[in-house]
Design a protein around this motif. Sequence first.
Motif, PDB file in Angstrom:
ATOM      1  N   MET A 155       0.899   9.908  -0.839  1.00  0.00           N
ATOM      2  CA  MET A 155       1.407   8.540  -0.825  1.00  0.00           C
ATOM      3  C   MET A 155       2.577   8.484   0.156  1.00  0.00           C
ATOM      4  O   MET A 155       3.515   9.265   0.056  1.00  0.00           O
ATOM      5  CB  MET A 155       1.875   8.165  -2.239  1.00  0.00           C
ATOM      6  N   ASN A 156       2.499   7.565   1.094  1.00  0.00           N
ATOM      7  CA  ASN A 156       3.578   7.476   2.075  1.00  0.00           C
ATOM      8  C   ASN A 156       4.770   6.720   1.486  1.00  0.00           C
ATOM      9  O   ASN A 156       4.698   6.158   0.400  1.00  0.00           O
ATOM     10  CB  ASN A 156       3.094   6.855   3.390  1.00  0.00           C
ATOM     11  N   GLN A 157       5.870   6.709   2.211  1.00  0.00           N
ATOM     12  CA  GLN A 157       7.113   6.108   1.721  1.00  0.00           C
ATOM     13  C   GLN A 157       6.948   4.629   1.414  1.00  0.00           C
ATOM     14  O   GLN A 157       7.474   4.134   0.416  1.00  0.00           O
ATOM     15  CB  GLN A 157       8.240   6.313   2.749  1.00  0.00           C
ATOM     16  N   THR A 158       6.212   3.903   2.256  1.00  0.00           N
ATOM     17  CA  THR A 158       6.024   2.470   2.031  1.00  0.00           C
ATOM     18  C   THR A 158       5.267   2.214   0.739  1.00  0.00           C
ATOM     19  O   THR A 158       5.654   1.372  -0.057  1.00  0.00           O
ATOM     20  CB  THR A 158       5.272   1.824   3.214  1.00  0.00           C
ATOM     21  N   ASN A 159       4.183   2.960   0.516  1.00  0.00           N
ATOM     22  CA  ASN A 159       3.418   2.795  -0.725  1.00  0.00           C
ATOM     23  C   ASN A 159       4.238   3.192  -1.937  1.00  0.00           C
ATOM     24  O   ASN A 159       4.150   2.554  -2.986  1.00  0.00           O
ATOM     25  CB  ASN A 159       2.117   3.606  -0.676  1.00  0.00           C
ATOM     26  N   ALA A 160       5.022   4.265  -1.808  1.00  0.00           N
ATOM     27  CA  ALA A 160       5.869   4.701  -2.918  1.00  0.00           C
ATOM     28  C   ALA A 160       6.905   3.631  -3.243  1.00  0.00           C
ATOM     29  O   ALA A 160       7.145   3.326  -4.413  1.00  0.00           O
ATOM     30  CB  ALA A 160       6.555   6.020  -2.575  1.00  0.00           C
ATOM     31  N   SER A 161       7.503   3.031  -2.230  1.00  0.00           N
ATOM     32  CA  SER A 161       8.494   1.969  -2.453  1.00  0.00           C
ATOM     33  C   SER A 161       7.861   0.750  -3.101  1.00  0.00           C
ATOM     34  O   SER A 161       8.443   0.152  -4.012  1.00  0.00           O
ATOM     35  CB  SER A 161       9.143   1.555  -1.132  1.00  0.00           C
ATOM     36  N   ARG A 162       6.666   0.382  -2.658  1.00  0.00           N
ATOM     37  CA  ARG A 162       5.973  -0.765  -3.243  1.00  0.00           C
ATOM     38  C   ARG A 162       5.646  -0.503  -4.709  1.00  0.00           C
ATOM     39  O   ARG A 162       5.760  -1.391  -5.540  1.00  0.00           O
ATOM     40  CB  ARG A 162       4.708  -1.071  -2.454  1.00  0.00           C
ATOM     41  N   MET A 163       5.252   0.731  -5.032  1.00  0.00           N
ATOM     42  CA  MET A 163       4.938   1.090  -6.410  1.00  0.00           C
ATOM     43  C   MET A 163       6.193   1.041  -7.273  1.00  0.00           C
ATOM     44  O   MET A 163       6.150   0.557  -8.402  1.00  0.00           O
ATOM     45  CB  MET A 163       4.302   2.479  -6.466  1.00  0.00           C
ATOM     46  N   GLU A 164       7.304   1.507  -6.749  1.00  0.00           N
ATOM     47  CA  GLU A 164       8.565   1.463  -7.491  1.00  0.00           C
ATOM     48  C   GLU A 164       8.981   0.019  -7.768  1.00  0.00           C
ATOM     49  O   GLU A 164       9.418  -0.306  -8.874  1.00  0.00           O
ATOM     50  CB  GLU A 164       9.670   2.184  -6.714  1.00  0.00           C
ATOM     51  N   VAL A 165       8.833  -0.844  -6.778  1.00  0.00           N
ATOM     52  CA  VAL A 165       9.169  -2.259  -6.955  1.00  0.00           C
ATOM     53  C   VAL A 165       8.261  -2.877  -8.010  1.00  0.00           C
ATOM     54  O   VAL A 165       8.728  -3.582  -8.910  1.00  0.00           O
ATOM     55  CB  VAL A 165       9.065  -3.029  -5.619  1.00  0.00           C
ATOM     56  N   ALA A 166       6.966  -2.609  -7.932  1.00  0.00           N
ATOM     57  CA  ALA A 166       6.020  -3.171  -8.898  1.00  0.00           C
ATOM     58  C   ALA A 166       6.350  -2.705 -10.311  1.00  0.00           C
ATOM     59  O   ALA A 166       6.371  -3.518 -11.246  1.00  0.00           O
ATOM     60  CB  ALA A 166       4.593  -2.787  -8.523  1.00  0.00           C
ATOM     61  N   CYS A 167       6.623  -1.431 -10.468  1.00  0.00           N
ATOM     62  CA  CYS A 167       6.974  -0.910 -11.802  1.00  0.00           C
ATOM     63  C   CYS A 167       8.271  -1.523 -12.304  1.00  0.00           C
ATOM     64  O   CYS A 167       8.385  -1.861 -13.483  1.00  0.00           O
ATOM     65  CB  CYS A 167       7.083   0.613 -11.767  1.00  0.00           C
ATOM     66  N   SER A 168       9.229  -1.682 -11.428  1.00  0.00           N
ATOM     67  CA  SER A 168      10.497  -2.300 -11.806  1.00  0.00           C
ATOM     68  C   SER A 168      10.294  -3.747 -12.243  1.00  0.00           C
ATOM     69  O   SER A 168      10.827  -4.180 -13.268  1.00  0.00           O
ATOM     70  CB  SER A 168      11.482  -2.232 -10.638  1.00  0.00           C
ATOM     71  N   LEU A 169       9.508  -4.497 -11.475  1.00  0.00           N
ATOM     72  CA  LEU A 169       9.252  -5.895 -11.832  1.00  0.00           C
ATOM     73  C   LEU A 169       8.532  -6.015 -13.168  1.00  0.00           C
ATOM     74  O   LEU A 169       8.826  -6.899 -13.969  1.00  0.00           O
ATOM     75  CB  LEU A 169       8.415  -6.578 -10.742  1.00  0.00           C
ATOM     76  N   LEU A 170       7.593  -5.132 -13.419  1.00  0.00           N
ATOM     77  CA  LEU A 170       6.788  -5.219 -14.636  1.00  0.00           C
ATOM     78  C   LEU A 170       7.417  -4.523 -15.838  1.00  0.00           C
ATOM     79  O   LEU A 170       6.883  -4.598 -16.945  1.00  0.00           O
ATOM     80  CB  LEU A 170       5.395  -4.649 -14.373  1.00  0.00           C
ATOM     81  N   SER A 171       8.558  -3.892 -15.635  1.00  0.00           N
ATOM     82  CA  SER A 171       9.209  -3.210 -16.753  1.00  0.00           C
ATOM     83  C   SER A 171       9.830  -4.191 -17.750  1.00  0.00           C
ATOM     84  O   SER A 171      10.058  -3.839 -18.902  1.00  0.00           O
ATOM     85  CB  SER A 171      10.283  -2.247 -16.239  1.00  0.00           C
ATOM     86  N   GLU A 172      10.057  -5.408 -17.333  1.00  0.00           N
ATOM     87  CA  GLU A 172      10.648  -6.425 -18.210  1.00  0.00           C
ATOM     88  C   GLU A 172       9.558  -7.202 -18.939  1.00  0.00           C
ATOM     89  O   GLU A 172       8.706  -7.825 -18.298  1.00  0.00           O
ATOM     90  CB  GLU A 172      11.506  -7.396 -17.400  1.00  0.00           C
ATOM     91  N   PRO A 173       9.581  -7.210 -20.267  1.00  0.00           N
ATOM     92  CA  PRO A 173       8.546  -7.923 -21.026  1.00  0.00           C
ATOM     93  C   PRO A 173       8.412  -9.402 -20.665  1.00  0.00           C
ATOM     94  O   PRO A 173       7.295  -9.905 -20.561  1.00  0.00           O
ATOM     95  CB  PRO A 173       8.985  -7.765 -22.482  1.00  0.00           C
ATOM     96  N   GLU A 174       9.513 -10.102 -20.459  1.00  0.00           N
ATOM     97  CA  GLU A 174       9.413 -11.531 -20.133  1.00  0.00           C
ATOM     98  C   GLU A 174       8.636 -11.756 -18.840  1.00  0.00           C
ATOM     99  O   GLU A 174       7.848 -12.687 -18.737  1.00  0.00           O
ATOM    100  CB  GLU A 174      10.793 -12.190 -20.049  1.00  0.00           C
ATOM    101  N   ARG A 175       8.853 -10.895 -17.849  1.00  0.00           N
ATOM    102  CA  ARG A 175       8.111 -11.046 -16.591  1.00  0.00           C
ATOM    103  C   ARG A 175       6.629 -10.755 -16.803  1.00  0.00           C
ATOM    104  O   ARG A 175       5.770 -11.455 -16.265  1.00  0.00           O
ATOM    105  CB  ARG A 175       8.680 -10.130 -15.508  1.00  0.00           C
ATOM    106  N   ARG A 176       6.331  -9.720 -17.595  1.00  0.00           N
ATOM    107  CA  ARG A 176       4.919  -9.425 -17.872  1.00  0.00           C
ATOM    108  C   ARG A 176       4.266 -10.583 -18.617  1.00  0.00           C
ATOM    109  O   ARG A 176       3.169 -11.015 -18.256  1.00  0.00           O
ATOM    110  CB  ARG A 176       4.776  -8.142 -18.696  1.00  0.00           C
ATOM    111  N   PHE A 177       4.917 -11.102 -19.648  1.00  0.00           N
ATOM    112  CA  PHE A 177       4.351 -12.204 -20.422  1.00  0.00           C
ATOM    113  C   PHE A 177       4.106 -13.415 -19.529  1.00  0.00           C
ATOM    114  O   PHE A 177       3.079 -14.076 -19.620  1.00  0.00           O
ATOM    115  CB  PHE A 177       5.264 -12.592 -21.581  1.00  0.00           C
ATOM    116  N   LEU A 178       5.057 -13.693 -18.666  1.00  0.00           N
ATOM    117  CA  LEU A 178       4.918 -14.787 -17.712  1.00  0.00           C
ATOM    118  C   LEU A 178       3.683 -14.586 -16.837  1.00  0.00           C
ATOM    119  O   LEU A 178       2.867 -15.495 -16.668  1.00  0.00           O
ATOM    120  CB  LEU A 178       6.178 -14.867 -16.846  1.00  0.00           C
ATOM    121  N   LEU A 179       3.512 -13.381 -16.324  1.00  0.00           N
ATOM    122  CA  LEU A 179       2.383 -13.103 -15.440  1.00  0.00           C
ATOM    123  C   LEU A 179       1.053 -13.074 -16.194  1.00  0.00           C
ATOM    124  O   LEU A 179       0.025 -13.469 -15.642  1.00  0.00           O
ATOM    125  CB  LEU A 179       2.618 -11.799 -14.684  1.00  0.00           C
ATOM    126  N   TYR A 180       1.057 -12.628 -17.439  1.00  0.00           N
ATOM    127  CA  TYR A 180      -0.181 -12.676 -18.228  1.00  0.00           C
ATOM    128  C   TYR A 180      -0.667 -14.121 -18.338  1.00  0.00           C
ATOM    129  O   TYR A 180      -1.846 -14.400 -18.198  1.00  0.00           O
ATOM    130  CB  TYR A 180       0.018 -12.135 -19.644  1.00  0.00           C
TER     131      TYR A 180
END
Length: 121
Positions: free
Chosen positions: A1-26
Amino acid sequence: MNQTNASRMEVACSLLSEPERRFLLYELATDRTANIEDLVSQIAAWELDARIAGIDKETRQQVYVSLVHNHLPRLADYDIIEYDLRSGDIVLEEGFDDIKPLLEQFRQTEEEPELRERAPL
């Protein structure tokens, strides 16, 4: 996994770590559009494991403030949603497709059976 993909994955995990954001997106994943007032009620109900009718005004206000001042701007910064506070409309954007597979994995691990048993995103 290159640095760009790793950074994108970290951002995605960070965004989805909050239940309110996940519930909103569901909720948004179903129709790709929603109104903030409807989302506030549903998110509060999930957080409290209660019926929508049983959510008091103070709790709704707390969820609303959290969405408006934290979660909506963060998701908009990454082009996952677009929102208009005047109308209350929230719409999924192209960036959602990037996190959709990860969101589905999160959904499958939610404690609430109602969330796990929904149709796939």
